[in-house]
Scaffold this active site. Structure first.
Site, PDB file in Angstrom:
ATOM      1  NE  ARG A   1      -4.068  -1.560   2.280  1.00 59.71           N
ATOM      2  CZ  ARG A   1      -4.483  -2.294   3.307  1.00 59.71           C
ATOM      3  NH1 ARG A   1      -3.910  -2.163   4.486  1.00 59.71           N
ATOM      4  NH2 ARG A   1      -5.475  -3.132   3.153  1.00 59.71           N
TER       5      ARG A   1
ATOM      6  CB  ILE B   1      -6.989   0.815   3.508  1.00 60.51           C
ATOM      7  CG1 ILE B   1      -8.333   0.142   3.795  1.00 60.51           C
ATOM      8  CG2 ILE B   1      -6.471   1.541   4.750  1.00 60.51           C
ATOM      9  CD1 ILE B   1      -8.274  -0.946   4.852  1.00 60.51           C
TER      10      ILE B   1
ATOM     11  CG  ASN C   1     -13.521   8.487   1.760  1.00 54.24           C
ATOM     12  OD1 ASN C   1     -13.504   8.070   0.600  1.00 54.24           O
ATOM     13  ND2 ASN C   1     -13.991   7.756   2.762  1.00 54.24           N
TER      14      ASN C   1
ATOM     15  CG  HIS D   1     -18.354   5.723   4.137  1.00 54.77           C
ATOM     16  ND1 HIS D   1     -17.657   4.615   3.720  1.00 54.77           N
ATOM     17  CD2 HIS D   1     -19.232   5.292   5.075  1.00 54.77           C
ATOM     18  CE1 HIS D   1     -18.092   3.552   4.385  1.00 54.77           C
ATOM     19  NE2 HIS D   1     -19.041   3.936   5.214  1.00 54.77           N
TER      20      HIS D   1
ATOM     21  CD  GLU E   1      -1.768   8.169  10.228  1.00 54.37           C
ATOM     22  OE1 GLU E   1      -1.494   7.194  10.940  1.00 54.37           O
ATOM     23  OE2 GLU E   1      -1.007   9.145  10.077  1.00 54.37           O
TER      24      GLU E   1
HETATM   25  C1  GRF Z   1     -19.739   5.639  -3.517  1.00 52.52           C
HETATM   26  O1  GRF Z   1     -20.889   5.064  -2.980  1.00 52.52           O
HETATM   27  C2  GRF Z   1     -18.833   6.148  -2.434  1.00 52.52           C
HETATM   28  O2  GRF Z   1     -19.526   6.551  -1.297  1.00 52.52           O
HETATM   29  C3  GRF Z   1     -17.990   4.947  -2.101  1.00 52.52           C
HETATM   30  O3  GRF Z   1     -17.775   4.334  -3.340  1.00 52.52           O
HETATM   31  C4  GRF Z   1     -18.856   4.618  -4.214  1.00 52.52           C
HETATM   32  C5  GRF Z   1     -18.286   5.161  -5.481  1.00 52.52           C
HETATM   33  O4  GRF Z   1     -19.249   5.324  -6.481  1.00 52.52           O
HETATM   34  N1  GRF Z   1     -16.780   5.341  -1.416  1.00 52.52           N
HETATM   35  P1  GRF Z   1     -18.824   5.915  -7.889  1.00 52.52           P
HETATM   36  O5  GRF Z   1     -17.649   5.106  -8.396  1.00 52.52           O
HETATM   37  O6  GRF Z   1     -18.474   7.351  -7.702  1.00 52.52           O
HETATM   38  O7  GRF Z   1     -20.024   5.755  -8.775  1.00 52.52           O
END
Ligand code: GRF
Length: 187
Positions: A59, A86, A101, A103, A136
Protein backbone atom coordinates in the site's frame (compact mmCIF):
# COMPACT_ATOMS: atom_id res chain seq x y z
CA UNK A 1 -9.09 9.08 -7.14
CA UNK A 2 -11.48 6.38 -8.31
CA UNK A 3 -11.55 2.60 -8.54
CA UNK A 4 -14.91 1.77 -10.07
CA UNK A 5 -17.87 3.41 -11.69
CA UNK A 6 -16.69 6.99 -11.29
CA UNK A 7 -20.09 8.63 -11.02
CA UNK A 8 -18.87 10.89 -8.19
CA UNK A 9 -15.87 11.86 -10.28
CA UNK A 10 -18.19 12.82 -13.14
CA UNK A 11 -20.47 14.74 -10.77
CA UNK A 12 -17.46 16.76 -9.61
CA UNK A 13 -16.39 17.52 -13.16
CA UNK A 14 -19.96 18.60 -13.98
CA UNK A 15 -20.13 20.83 -10.88
CA UNK A 16 -16.90 22.52 -11.96
CA UNK A 17 -17.92 22.97 -15.57
CA UNK A 18 -21.56 23.91 -15.11
CA UNK A 19 -21.38 25.33 -11.57
CA UNK A 20 -21.69 25.80 -8.70
CA UNK A 21 -18.09 24.76 -7.97
CA UNK A 22 -15.34 27.20 -8.90
CA UNK A 23 -12.66 24.61 -9.36
CA UNK A 24 -11.09 22.39 -11.96
CA UNK A 25 -10.58 18.65 -11.94
CA UNK A 26 -7.06 18.51 -13.28
CA UNK A 27 -6.36 14.80 -13.00
CA UNK A 28 -8.00 11.47 -12.25
CA UNK A 29 -5.94 8.65 -10.78
CA UNK A 30 -7.32 5.11 -11.00
CA UNK A 31 -5.92 1.86 -9.63
CA UNK A 32 -7.92 -0.45 -11.87
CA UNK A 33 -7.17 -0.49 -15.61
CA UNK A 34 -10.67 -1.57 -16.62
CA UNK A 35 -12.71 0.71 -14.39
CA UNK A 36 -15.54 2.77 -15.85
CA UNK A 37 -14.11 5.89 -14.23
CA UNK A 38 -11.23 5.72 -16.71
CA UNK A 39 -13.60 5.77 -19.70
CA UNK A 40 -15.52 8.64 -18.16
CA UNK A 41 -12.29 10.62 -17.86
CA UNK A 42 -11.53 9.99 -21.51
CA UNK A 43 -15.02 11.09 -22.57
CA UNK A 44 -14.79 14.18 -20.38
CA UNK A 45 -11.29 15.06 -21.50
CA UNK A 46 -9.79 14.85 -18.01
CA UNK A 47 -6.21 13.49 -17.91
CA UNK A 48 -6.22 10.07 -16.26
CA UNK A 49 -3.26 8.22 -14.78
CA UNK A 50 -3.25 4.56 -13.85
CA UNK A 51 -1.40 3.14 -10.86
CA UNK A 52 -2.22 -0.56 -10.89
CA UNK A 53 -1.99 -1.72 -7.28
CA UNK A 54 -1.72 -5.35 -8.41
CA UNK A 55 1.70 -4.64 -9.86
CA UNK A 56 3.00 -3.09 -6.65
CA UNK A 57 4.44 -4.63 -3.52
CA UNK A 58 2.38 -2.84 -0.88
CA UNK A 59 0.00 0.00 0.00
CA UNK A 60 2.84 2.38 0.80
CA UNK A 61 4.20 2.03 -2.71
CA UNK A 62 0.76 2.63 -4.21
CA UNK A 63 0.33 5.77 -2.12
CA UNK A 64 3.84 6.94 -2.87
CA UNK A 65 3.12 6.79 -6.58
CA UNK A 66 -0.35 8.37 -6.23
CA UNK A 67 1.12 11.13 -4.10
CA UNK A 68 3.85 11.81 -6.69
CA UNK A 69 1.26 12.07 -9.47
CA UNK A 70 -0.74 14.68 -7.57
CA UNK A 71 2.35 16.60 -6.47
CA UNK A 72 3.42 16.62 -10.10
CA UNK A 73 0.32 18.53 -11.21
CA UNK A 74 0.16 20.75 -8.11
CA UNK A 75 -3.35 20.13 -6.84
CA UNK A 76 -5.04 21.99 -3.97
CA UNK A 77 -7.35 19.13 -2.97
CA UNK A 78 -7.63 15.42 -3.64
CA UNK A 79 -10.94 13.58 -3.54
CA UNK A 80 -11.22 9.86 -2.93
CA UNK A 81 -14.33 9.42 -5.05
CA UNK A 82 -14.85 5.69 -4.68
CA UNK A 83 -11.22 4.72 -4.01
CA UNK A 84 -11.41 1.12 -2.89
CA UNK A 85 -8.00 0.90 -1.24
CA UNK A 86 -7.15 1.80 2.33
CA UNK A 87 -4.82 4.78 2.23
CA UNK A 88 -1.67 5.00 4.31
CA UNK A 89 0.04 7.87 6.16
CA UNK A 90 2.24 8.13 3.07
CA UNK A 91 -0.61 9.87 1.22
CA UNK A 92 -2.48 11.40 4.16
CA UNK A 93 0.55 13.19 5.56
CA UNK A 94 1.59 14.46 2.14
CA UNK A 95 -1.70 16.38 1.82
CA UNK A 96 -2.83 17.39 5.33
CA UNK A 97 -6.37 18.82 5.29
CA UNK A 98 -6.45 18.36 1.53
CA UNK A 99 -7.65 14.77 1.17
CA UNK A 100 -11.41 14.12 1.10
CA UNK A 101 -13.46 10.93 1.06
CA UNK A 102 -17.09 10.16 0.32
CA UNK A 103 -18.73 7.26 2.16
CA UNK A 104 -22.23 5.84 1.70
CA UNK A 105 -23.45 6.04 5.31
CA UNK A 106 -24.11 8.60 7.98
CA UNK A 107 -20.74 8.31 9.71
CA UNK A 108 -19.74 7.34 12.31
CA UNK A 109 -22.25 4.55 11.62
CA UNK A 110 -21.35 1.76 9.21
CA UNK A 111 -17.73 2.34 8.41
CA UNK A 112 -15.85 0.05 6.05
CA UNK A 113 -17.07 -2.09 3.20
CA UNK A 114 -20.71 -2.64 2.24
CA UNK A 115 -21.98 0.29 4.28
CA UNK A 116 -25.35 0.12 2.52
CA UNK A 117 -25.73 -3.58 3.33
CA UNK A 118 -24.68 -2.89 6.92
CA UNK A 119 -27.38 -0.21 7.24
CA UNK A 120 -30.05 -2.53 5.83
CA UNK A 121 -28.97 -5.36 8.13
CA UNK A 122 -29.16 -3.02 11.13
CA UNK A 123 -32.69 -2.02 10.17
CA UNK A 124 -32.06 1.71 10.31
CA UNK A 125 -34.79 3.94 8.90
CA UNK A 126 -32.42 6.69 7.93
CA UNK A 127 -29.23 6.19 5.99
CA UNK A 128 -27.24 8.60 3.85
CA UNK A 129 -23.76 9.66 2.91
CA UNK A 130 -20.86 11.60 4.39
CA UNK A 131 -18.11 13.66 2.84
CA UNK A 132 -15.20 14.07 5.25
CA UNK A 133 -11.53 14.84 5.53
CA UNK A 134 -9.32 11.76 5.62
CA UNK A 135 -7.37 10.76 8.72
CA UNK A 136 -5.49 7.57 9.42
CA UNK A 137 -8.51 5.82 10.95
CA UNK A 138 -10.66 4.42 8.12
CA UNK A 139 -13.91 6.31 7.38
CA UNK A 140 -13.29 8.76 10.21
CA UNK A 141 -12.05 12.34 10.16
CA UNK A 142 -13.77 15.72 10.34
CA UNK A 143 -17.18 15.66 8.67
CA UNK A 144 -17.68 18.27 5.95
CA UNK A 145 -21.19 17.53 4.64
CA UNK A 146 -23.79 14.82 5.23
CA UNK A 147 -27.07 14.02 3.52
CA UNK A 148 -29.78 11.80 4.98
CA UNK A 149 -31.59 9.26 2.81
CA UNK A 150 -34.68 7.48 4.19
CA UNK A 151 -34.71 3.68 3.94
CA UNK A 152 -37.98 2.76 2.22
CA UNK A 153 -40.03 -0.41 2.73
CA UNK A 154 -38.78 -3.04 0.29
CA UNK A 155 -35.42 -1.36 -0.26
CA UNK A 156 -32.55 -3.62 -1.22
CA UNK A 157 -28.86 -2.75 -1.57
CA UNK A 158 -29.27 -1.60 -5.17
CA UNK A 159 -32.29 0.65 -4.64
CA UNK A 160 -30.93 2.27 -1.48
CA UNK A 161 -27.45 2.67 -2.96
CA UNK A 162 -28.95 4.39 -6.01
CA UNK A 163 -30.70 7.03 -3.92
CA UNK A 164 -27.59 7.50 -1.75
CA UNK A 165 -25.53 8.00 -4.90
CA UNK A 166 -27.75 10.89 -6.00
CA UNK A 167 -27.09 12.60 -2.69
CA UNK A 168 -23.36 11.90 -2.91
CA UNK A 169 -23.28 13.71 -6.24
CA UNK A 170 -24.98 16.69 -4.60
CA UNK A 171 -22.85 16.93 -1.43
CA UNK A 172 -19.40 16.14 -2.81
CA UNK A 173 -19.04 19.49 -4.65
CA UNK A 174 -20.25 21.26 -1.49
CA UNK A 175 -17.64 19.41 0.54
CA UNK A 176 -14.90 20.39 -1.91
CA UNK A 177 -15.93 24.04 -1.60
CA UNK A 178 -15.94 23.80 2.20
CA UNK A 179 -12.55 22.08 2.33
CA UNK A 180 -11.12 24.80 0.07
CA UNK A 181 -12.53 27.51 2.33
CA UNK A 182 -11.03 25.82 5.40
CA UNK A 183 -7.71 25.53 3.66
CA UNK A 184 -7.66 29.21 2.80
CA UNK A 185 -8.88 30.23 6.26
CA UNK A 186 -12.24 31.59 5.16
CA UNK A 187 -14.36 29.81 7.80
C1 GRF B 1 -19.74 5.64 -3.52
O1 GRF B 1 -20.89 5.06 -2.98
C2 GRF B 1 -18.83 6.15 -2.43
O2 GRF B 1 -19.53 6.55 -1.30
C3 GRF B 1 -17.99 4.95 -2.10
O3 GRF B 1 -17.77 4.33 -3.34
C4 GRF B 1 -18.86 4.62 -4.21
C5 GRF B 1 -18.29 5.16 -5.48
O4 GRF B 1 -19.25 5.32 -6.48
N1 GRF B 1 -16.78 5.34 -1.42
P1 GRF B 1 -18.82 5.91 -7.89
O5 GRF B 1 -17.65 5.11 -8.40
O6 GRF B 1 -18.47 7.35 -7.70
O7 GRF B 1 -20.02 5.75 -8.78
Amino acid sequence: MASGEGSNFEALVAACRRGPLEAEVVQLVVNNPSCAARSRAERLGVPCRLVDHRLLTDRQELDRQVSALFSGVGVDLIVMAGWMRIVTPQLIQAFPGRLLNIHPSLLPSFRGIDAVGQALAAGVQLSGCTAHLVVEEVDAGPILVQAAVPVLPGDDRASLAERIHLQEHRILPLAVALAAQRLHGKT
